[in-house]
Design an enzyme around this catalytic site. Structure first.
Site, short mmCIF file in Angstrom:
data_model
loop_
_atom_site.label_atom_id
_atom_site.label_comp_id
_atom_site.label_asym_id
_atom_site.label_seq_id
_atom_site.Cartn_x
_atom_site.Cartn_y
_atom_site.Cartn_z
N ARG A 8 0.65 -1.38 -0.13
CA ARG A 8 -0.16 -0.02 -0.10
C ARG A 8 0.77 1.17 0.01
O ARG A 8 0.36 2.42 -0.14
CB ARG A 8 -0.98 0.04 1.19
N ASP A 102 6.79 -1.89 11.41
CA ASP A 102 6.01 -0.52 10.71
C ASP A 102 5.49 0.18 11.75
O ASP A 102 4.59 1.00 11.36
CB ASP A 102 5.32 -0.97 9.64
N LYS A 350 33.37 25.35 0.48
CA LYS A 350 33.42 23.91 0.37
C LYS A 350 34.84 23.49 0.68
O LYS A 350 35.98 24.18 0.04
CB LYS A 350 32.89 23.63 -1.15
C1 UD1 Z 1 -1.25 -7.32 12.32
C2 UD1 Z 1 -2.02 -8.20 13.32
C3 UD1 Z 1 -3.34 -7.34 13.69
C4 UD1 Z 1 -2.95 -6.07 14.22
C5 UD1 Z 1 -2.12 -5.48 13.33
C6 UD1 Z 1 -1.64 -4.10 14.09
C7 UD1 Z 1 -1.68 -10.41 12.56
C8 UD1 Z 1 -2.18 -11.74 11.62
N1 UD1 Z 1 -2.29 -9.46 12.55
O1 UD1 Z 1 -1.97 -6.94 11.15
O2 UD1 Z 1 -4.08 -8.22 14.52
O3 UD1 Z 1 -4.22 -5.52 14.60
O4 UD1 Z 1 -0.99 -6.11 12.87
O5 UD1 Z 1 -0.92 -3.08 13.22
O6 UD1 Z 1 -0.58 -10.57 13.11
N2 UD1 Z 1 5.10 -9.25 8.11
C9 UD1 Z 1 6.12 -10.13 8.03
N3 UD1 Z 1 5.88 -11.40 7.13
C10 UD1 Z 1 4.67 -11.61 6.83
C11 UD1 Z 1 3.83 -10.70 7.08
C12 UD1 Z 1 3.92 -9.52 7.77
O7 UD1 Z 1 7.35 -10.10 8.55
O8 UD1 Z 1 4.52 -12.75 6.05
C13 UD1 Z 1 5.57 -8.32 8.98
C14 UD1 Z 1 5.09 -6.96 8.08
O9 UD1 Z 1 6.25 -6.47 7.43
C15 UD1 Z 1 4.68 -5.70 9.27
C16 UD1 Z 1 4.10 -6.78 10.45
O10 UD1 Z 1 4.60 -8.03 10.29
O11 UD1 Z 1 5.70 -5.31 9.63
C17 UD1 Z 1 2.53 -6.63 10.59
O12 UD1 Z 1 2.26 -7.35 9.17
P1 UD1 Z 1 0.89 -6.78 8.35
O13 UD1 Z 1 0.62 -7.54 7.18
O14 UD1 Z 1 0.99 -5.30 8.43
O15 UD1 Z 1 -0.22 -7.13 9.60
P2 UD1 Z 1 -1.55 -6.41 9.61
O16 UD1 Z 1 -2.56 -6.96 8.65
O17 UD1 Z 1 -1.47 -5.00 9.83
CA CA Z 2 0.49 -3.22 9.38
#
Ligand code: UD1
Ligand code: CA
Length: 468
Positions: A8, A102, A350
């Site tokens: 996104r 993040d 510089k």
């Molecule tokens: C996640 C949580 C959600 C919470 C939210 C808060 C899960 C299933 N859900 O959702 O409950 O409310 O964060 O922000 O955990 N990442 C990886 N590998 C992956 C997937 C994600 O390293 O395979 C990392 C992403 O880079 C990111 C973090 O995990 O830093 C969160 O992943 P993201 O996909 O943003 O989770 P959300 O859908 O936001």
């Molecule tokens: Ca997230």
């Protein structure tokens, strides 16, 4: 966890390397973990692993942060599975803190709270919950009739009734390693996203008496998914940084337009910052320094009681005590401006060392030069340091006076206390105490201008007027 694509963001750059107050968002999380006393930090990387690793190495030292490689992004649960080998030598009773890469504004105190809560919890799991100030697609905290945390239901899987739950999962956890090892094995991807959800660990903890949820303010735990979030979190980060410096004795004419990067500091007592000042990189500012409107300093060290007038731009420069710069002074990388130096409008330096008390008050370019103690550089002086191939050095010794509109063709030296007459092109070294002058001799033609005017007047009189 920092392996995600960050789709996104619509960016060529990995999401976690986008900057908040000048610092990549992942580095905020690492910095907080360090401040909380983490013994070992493992970054789970996937998307753009090399770029993210290089950025971590540059900021924290090569190899200081261990890397776990998640080759395919199959969800947060899978991400943590990939990190288990990195802690294989640790015993089951150790506590692991899991942070999202993040969400940069998490305070280290909050991590300590999580650890304390995990230690106290029979279930061996604690997490941060939050009530967002706007509609967010976060996991919802589902509780049983006794208020015990039963499970987390992810936004895509939630029923309308579950989406009405106000308590959401912020994405930060502390868990006993033994439980983590066991429960991660049991994860199934039978959900709306077809991923292994880390949040399913909460249901396992329910069987052990229920995880502990600690409520955290939304601004502190807000995650970044797109550039609107990025801007919102950036504003919050800058506000926090500015308030910290104001409490430490810095005056800001307009905090809303004062941009101080996260790694800037220290800033001294009684520093005064005008509107639209930007301090970037590793800049440090001494006591009593006045930085007026629109000054931009990047990797600059400023000593006490210096005055920098509006719209001056300084980069990789060291400024000594009581110097006076600006308005519109431009110090480029490698400038060393000693105490009591004055640089005025449209003066550019510089790789130049201005020694104590030297002055260049108007319109000058001083590149690859050293300007001695109390030397005076007139208006419009230029060091011709570049011949299209190489760069050459100009040395102006102490007490020298370089007249206006002179060019110094490097390599060249103007000796101690020497004079350079205005308009001179200096191509040979000027000995100590000498005068160098190189310009076409002036000729005065007596009465020339008067005669010229007379002739013009006569010609005008001869011309027939239009209405004749
Ligand atoms: C996640 C949580 C959600 C919470 C939210 C808060 C899960 C299933 N859900 O959702 O409950 O409310 O964060 O922000 O955990 N990442 C990886 N590998 C992956 C997937 C994600 O390293 O395979 C990392 C992403 O880079 C990111 C973090 O995990 O830093 C969160 O992943 P993201 O996909 O943003 O989770 P959300 O859908 O936001
Ligand atoms: Ca997230």
């Amino acid at each position: 966890m920092a392996a995600g694509l960050g789709t996104r963001m619509k960016s060529e750059q990995a999401k976690v390397l986008h900057r908040i107050a000048g610092r990549p968002m992942l580095h905020w999380v690492v910095t907080a973990a360090r401040a909380a006393g983490a013994e070992k930090i493992v970054a789970i990387l996937g998307h753009q692993l090399d770029a993210v690793r290089a950025s971590l190495d540059a900021s924290f030292g090569a190899g200081a942060i261990a890397i776990a490689h998640q080759t395919e992004q199959r969800g947060t649960g899978h991400a943590v599975q990939c990190a288990l080998p990195a802690v294989a030598a640790e015993s089951d009773d150790r506590i692991v803190v899991i942070l999202t890469g993040d969400a940069p504004l998490l305070a280290s105190e909050r991590i300590a709270e999580l650890v304390t809560a995990c230690t106290a919890s029979k279930s061996g799991l604690a997490l941060l919950s939050t009530v967002p100030d706007r509609d967010m697609p976060y996991g919802r905290l589902v509780r049983d009739d006794n208020g015990v945390l039963e499970r987390i239901v992810e936004h895509p899987d939630a029923t309308p009734a579950q989406r009405a739950i106000r308590d959401t999962n912020a994405g930060f956890y502390a868990i006993r390693l033994g439980h983590l090892r066991k429960d991660l094995n049991a994860l199934r991807a039978d959900n709306a996203k077809g991923e292994l959800y880390l949040t399913d660990l909460v249901a396992h903890a329910y069987a052990r008496g229920g995880a502990t949820a600690i409520d955290a303010p939304f601004t502190e735990v807000a995650g970044i998914n797109d550039r609107v979030d990025l801007a919102t979190v950036d504003v919050a980060a800058r506000k926090r940084i500015n308030e910290g410096w104001m409490r430490a004795g810095v005056t800001m004419a307009d905090p809303a337009t004062t941009f101080i990067d996260a790694d800037v500091g220290p800033l001294g007592k009684d520093v005064w910052l005008g509107p639209n000042v930007a301090l970037r990189g590793k800049t440090t500012i001494g006591d009593g320094v006045h930085l007026d409107v629109g000054c931009v300093l990047t990797d600059v060290t400023v000593a006490d009681d210096t005055l920098i007038k509006p719209y001056s731009v300084l980069t990789e420069t060291v400024v000594g005590e009581r110097a006076k710069l600006g308005p519109f002074t431009h110090c480029r990388p490698g400038s060393q401006i000693d105490e009591d130096v004055h640089l005025g409008n449209f003066v550019e330096t510089k790789k130049t060392h201005m020694m104590a008390g030297a002055k260049a008050n108007h319109l000058a370019y001083l590149g690859d030069a050293s300007v001695g103690h109390k030397a005076n550089i007139g208006a419009g002086v230029i060091t011709c340091n570049y011949d299209g191939v190489g760069k050459y050095q100009t040395t102006i010794e102490a007490g020298a006076f370089v007249g206006s509109d002179s060019q110094l063709v490097a390599p060249v030296t103007v000796g101690r206390d020497a004079y350079v007459g205005a308009g001179t092109t200096v191509t040979k070294d000027v000995p100590r105490g000498a005068l160098a002058i190189a310009r076409v001799k002036q000729v005065n033609k007596e009465g020339w201008a008067d005669e010229m005017r007379e002739k013009l007047d006569m010609r005008k009189a001869d011309k027939p007027s239009k209405d004749a």
